[in-house]
Design an enzyme around this catalytic site. Structure first.
Site, PDB file in Angstrom:
ATOM      1  CB  SER A 172      -0.928   0.012   1.228  1.00  0.00           C
ATOM      2  OG  SER A 172      -0.176   0.156   2.424  1.00  0.00           O
ATOM      3  CB  ILE A 207       5.235   5.745  -0.605  1.00  0.00           C
ATOM      4  CG1 ILE A 207       4.624   7.103  -0.220  1.00  0.00           C
ATOM      5  CG2 ILE A 207       6.533   5.950  -1.388  1.00  0.00           C
ATOM      6  CD1 ILE A 207       5.425   7.870   0.808  1.00  0.00           C
ATOM      7  CB  SER A 235      10.477  11.039   7.600  1.00  0.00           C
ATOM      8  OG  SER A 235       9.592  12.041   8.067  1.00  0.00           O
ATOM      9  CE1 TYR A 243       8.497   6.824  10.726  1.00  0.00           C
ATOM     10  CE2 TYR A 243       8.660   9.217  10.598  1.00  0.00           C
ATOM     11  CZ  TYR A 243       8.445   7.996   9.991  1.00  0.00           C
ATOM     12  OH  TYR A 243       8.178   7.947   8.641  1.00  0.00           O
ATOM     13  CE  LYS A 259      11.279   6.774   8.516  1.00  0.00           C
ATOM     14  NZ  LYS A 259      11.335   5.811   7.402  1.00  0.00           N
ATOM     15  CB  THR A 279       0.243   6.497   3.403  1.00  0.00           C
ATOM     16  OG1 THR A 279       0.857   6.755   4.694  1.00  0.00           O
ATOM     17  CG2 THR A 279       1.016   7.253   2.329  1.00  0.00           C
TER      18      THR A 279
END
Length: 320
Positions: free
Chosen positions: A53, A55, A180, A205, A209, A240
């Site tokens: 699903s 990107i 990100s 997160y 990244k 998304t």
């Protein structure tokens, strides 16, 4: 420290509203050349993680439409099979394959890579797209903090173990890591599994990244001249399933300004189809351009010594 973190968040939010939205994409795309991504990929082998699903799916679909042989790495067998079937139907390309792998398990990642390790397999593009933002501190069966396991350990392990196949695909092979812009809020640090302080999923997160971007720099340095290029990128703020699950308030607040998945995938596809000599290995890309890895006055730059220390720790954790 609290004031600095607040400043970083404010600077990032302002920067993001100016550059990461759908409106910004529509503005930036006016300078895109359509021919850049309309490249014949027949005979090229591409691996895309987290591709049932969002990107990853859009990237797999476009590369399949260009004739590539696509290997979709998905955690869920049923959703993966449905995604493969849809891409075959929409593109007419039968060379689309599913490999089931839970990226939170390094054991599964190693077994997955073994399937590509035969001597005649040349890999032309590895897209490290699978990602996670878990807000509770969850420990995997292998003893790793879950966000770190998926976003860092799996990415490092898969990339390192596939380097022989990438070098077989050289010159022109490449690794593209979907990072990100959130990493702009975080410096590089040695607390890889968030063992200090109160756990914060958003902060972890961002740290993960930042590490992905730093790893890309390290790979580019270590494999200079190998014919393999290494690139990290930011897709923008994209609507998304992962965003709606992990950041529902963000999705609700900016729902009319979020990019579509195909817009988020555009730079991934562009990086996959451009000649390596036109790109800068180790660079961070956004909307088909090399962009900054650090915002002014945010104090997120780091030394080569710290980067080497972080990579050594990851290598030890991953047993590579």
């Amino acid at each position: 420290m609290v004031l600095l973190e607040a400043y970083r968040l404010a600077a990032f939010s302002t920067y993001g509203l100016l550059h990461f939205t759908k409106g910004a994409y529509l503005k930036h795309m006016k300078s895109f050349r359509e021919a850049d991504t309309h490249v014949d990929m027949t005979g090229k082998n591409c691996i895309i993680t987290g591709s049932n699903s969002g990107i990853g799916f859009e990237t797999a679909k476009v590369l399949a439409a260009r004739g590539a042989t696509v290997y979709m790495i998905c955690r869920n067998k049923e959703r993966g099979e449905a995604a493969v079937s849809r891409i075959k139907s929409e593109t007419g390309n039968e060379n689309v394959h599913l490999k089931v792998c839970d990226m939170s398990s390094l054991d599964q990642v190693r077994r997955c890579v073994e399937e590509f390790s035969h001597s005649d397999f040349a890999l032309h593009a590895l897209v490290n797209n699978a990602g996670l933002m878990e807000h509770k501190r969850v420990i995997t069966a292998e003893g790793l903090e879950l966000n770190f396991a998926v976003n860092v350990a799996a990415v490092y392990t898969m990339t390192e173990l596939l380097l022989p196949q990438l070098k077989k695909g050289a010159p022109g092979a490449r690794v593209i890591t979907v990072a990100s812009g959130g990493m702009l809020t975080s410096p590089l640090m040695n607390d890889l599994q968030y063992e200090k302080g109160k756990f914060n999923g958003h902060a972890q997160y961002a740290r993960n990244k930042r590490i992905q971007v730093a790893l890309t720099e390290k790979w580019a340095e270590d494999h200079k001249g190998s014919g393999v290029g290494f690139y990290s990128m930011h897709p923008g703020w994209v609507d998304t399933p992962a965003v709606s699950t992990s950041m529902p308030q963000f999705q609700k607040t900016l729902q009319n300004q979020l990019r579509t998945a195909d817009q988020g995938a555009d730079t991934v596809i562009w990086l996959t189809t451009q000649p390596n000599e036109l790109l800068k290995s180790g660079a961070f890309y956004f909307d088909r351009m090399e962009v900054t890895k650090h915002l002014p006055l945010c104090w997120t730059t780091y030394s080569s010594q710290l980067l080497n220390s972080v990579v050594d720790s990851i290598k030890s954790i991953c047993k590579i």
